[in-house]
Design a protein around this motif. Sequence first.
Motif, PDB file in Angstrom:
ATOM      1  N   ALA A  74       6.712   0.956  -5.316  1.00  0.00           N
ATOM      2  CA  ALA A  74       5.647   1.121  -4.361  1.00  0.00           C
ATOM      3  C   ALA A  74       5.194   2.670  -4.376  1.00  0.00           C
ATOM      4  O   ALA A  74       4.120   2.934  -3.961  1.00  0.00           O
ATOM      5  N   ASP A  75       6.092   3.321  -4.642  1.00  0.00           N
ATOM      6  CA  ASP A  75       5.880   4.885  -4.427  1.00  0.00           C
ATOM      7  C   ASP A  75       5.053   5.583  -5.728  1.00  0.00           C
ATOM      8  O   ASP A  75       4.686   6.472  -5.793  1.00  0.00           O
ATOM      9  N   LEU A  76       5.098   4.567  -6.752  1.00  0.00           N
ATOM     10  CA  LEU A  76       4.448   4.939  -8.105  1.00  0.00           C
ATOM     11  C   LEU A  76       3.305   4.257  -8.415  1.00  0.00           C
ATOM     12  O   LEU A  76       2.421   4.992  -9.058  1.00  0.00           O
ATOM     13  N   VAL A  77       3.122   3.042  -8.003  1.00  0.00           N
ATOM     14  CA  VAL A  77       2.064   2.373  -8.207  1.00  0.00           C
ATOM     15  C   VAL A  77       0.681   2.752  -7.454  1.00  0.00           C
ATOM     16  O   VAL A  77       0.827   3.137  -6.438  1.00  0.00           O
ATOM     17  N   HIS A  78      -0.380   2.713  -8.342  1.00  0.00           N
ATOM     18  CA  HIS A  78      -1.596   2.707  -7.299  1.00  0.00           C
ATOM     19  C   HIS A  78      -2.108   1.445  -7.131  1.00  0.00           C
ATOM     20  O   HIS A  78      -2.158   0.686  -8.222  1.00  0.00           O
ATOM     21  N   THR A  79      -2.848   0.911  -6.213  1.00  0.00           N
ATOM     22  CA  THR A  79      -3.237  -0.175  -5.742  1.00  0.00           C
ATOM     23  C   THR A  79      -4.680  -0.418  -6.079  1.00  0.00           C
ATOM     24  O   THR A  79      -5.525   0.595  -5.920  1.00  0.00           O
ATOM     25  N   PRO A  80      -5.004  -1.602  -6.699  1.00  0.00           N
ATOM     26  CA  PRO A  80      -6.746  -1.779  -6.784  1.00  0.00           C
ATOM     27  C   PRO A  80      -7.299  -2.411  -5.605  1.00  0.00           C
ATOM     28  O   PRO A  80      -8.515  -2.996  -5.903  1.00  0.00           O
ATOM     29  N   LEU A  81      -6.492  -2.048  -4.548  1.00  0.00           N
ATOM     30  CA  LEU A  81      -7.323  -2.817  -3.159  1.00  0.00           C
ATOM     31  C   LEU A  81      -8.397  -2.021  -3.197  1.00  0.00           C
ATOM     32  O   LEU A  81      -8.755  -0.903  -3.309  1.00  0.00           O
ATOM     33  N   SER A  82      -9.342  -2.487  -1.965  1.00  0.00           N
ATOM     34  CA  SER A  82     -10.493  -1.747  -1.458  1.00  0.00           C
ATOM     35  C   SER A  82     -10.128  -0.511  -1.148  1.00  0.00           C
ATOM     36  O   SER A  82      -9.022  -0.008  -0.444  1.00  0.00           O
TER      37      SER A  82
END
Length: 416
Positions: A74-82
């Motif tokens: 979680a501390d490394l991924v970027h999310t495609p959410l709004s």
Amino acid sequence: MRHSSEPLNDRPARPLPTERPAGCPFDPPSELATLREKDPVSPMLYPDGHIGWLVTEHALTRQVLADARFGARADLVHTPLSRAKTEGGERRPAPAGVFSQMDPPQHTRYRRLLAGQFTVRRMRLLADRVREITAGRLDAMEQQGPVVDLVETFALPIPSLVICELLGVPYEDRDRFQHDTEVLMRMDTTREETIAAFVAVQEHMAELVAAKRAEPADDLLSDLVNGDGDLTDEELINVGGVLLAAGFETTANMIGLGVFALLQHPDQLAVLRDGPGITELGHADPIVEELLRYLSVIPGTVRVAMEDVVLGGQEIKAGQSVTVSIPAANHDSKQFPDPGRLDFGRPVGGHVAFGHGIHQCLGQQLARVEMQIALPALFERFPGLRLAVPPEEVPMRTDMLIYGVHRLPVTWEPVA
């Protein structure tokens, strides 16, 4: 690392495509097919400005999800959410127990502890109770209708009741956890609303953990609390929250959207009604597997490159996020001929609706059992079931992380 919308190799980075073709609620966004054919590993603009990648090909999707060089931290991924959810947010390690956002060895510890709770054998043993719950919801539909909202009366209650009984969560708490989960699933909520809903789920689970410690029962949460897994209260609270939300959201939307799809495909509905029927529980069923592939209610899964990786001829730099599109992979004609057609005669297997690799959905067998029981039972009880509104008036969940229908008004001819 890039944090702007500058192009990569003269290819502009674009947000994750989410707009579905007009009048085609079951089809993935058209842009996904174009990308899959022309640029299956394409630059993607994430809501926080990060430039990463979008994967739209089936084989490459499986490769990413099975490759240990792509992590889920979680501390490394970027999310495609709004942007509403991510604006001002700081990426942090996953809370203890949120194993879906961890890599080995942390992920492995939780997965091993839980895997024995979701075996095919145990899910088959639950089948009689799933049948009882399904029959009860069909009785409620008959007493209430016609007309009824299939989501409220059937699609949502069945997996909610099942996961509540499996975990040991009082079903009278359903309004509480369903509301909080809905907030977490919406793509237009603010960061403050999201945090408040997450805290509310934790507080609810903390109460349940304390109750199971004081008075254990024959349920999964009691087993975890009083077992030899050596889990802290924080871990128990978060593991319980993950299992509760995951245990009803996806299946409820698969049932609701699946019924909508069946009503819009009478030739395939006839296969369900008049054909050999659903395969024996615990075995791959062509009807359920094809609905999972065709509908693909999860829009995508995100990983991060832990080192430089060449994927499909494209170099992915360490630290770049990679989103794999589940609908695009499940509609790849190289894997599934004529993928836009719902076909219960299609060979079983190969879809990635439940993911792939070490993070493949823990509760997939439970979801299969629920669908195998609920769908034929519905059309056996109500053979004349039909939409009560024009199909274009069915409200779709385009504003939610998991796709489906908000409501599905249905009717039938009452038996005299």
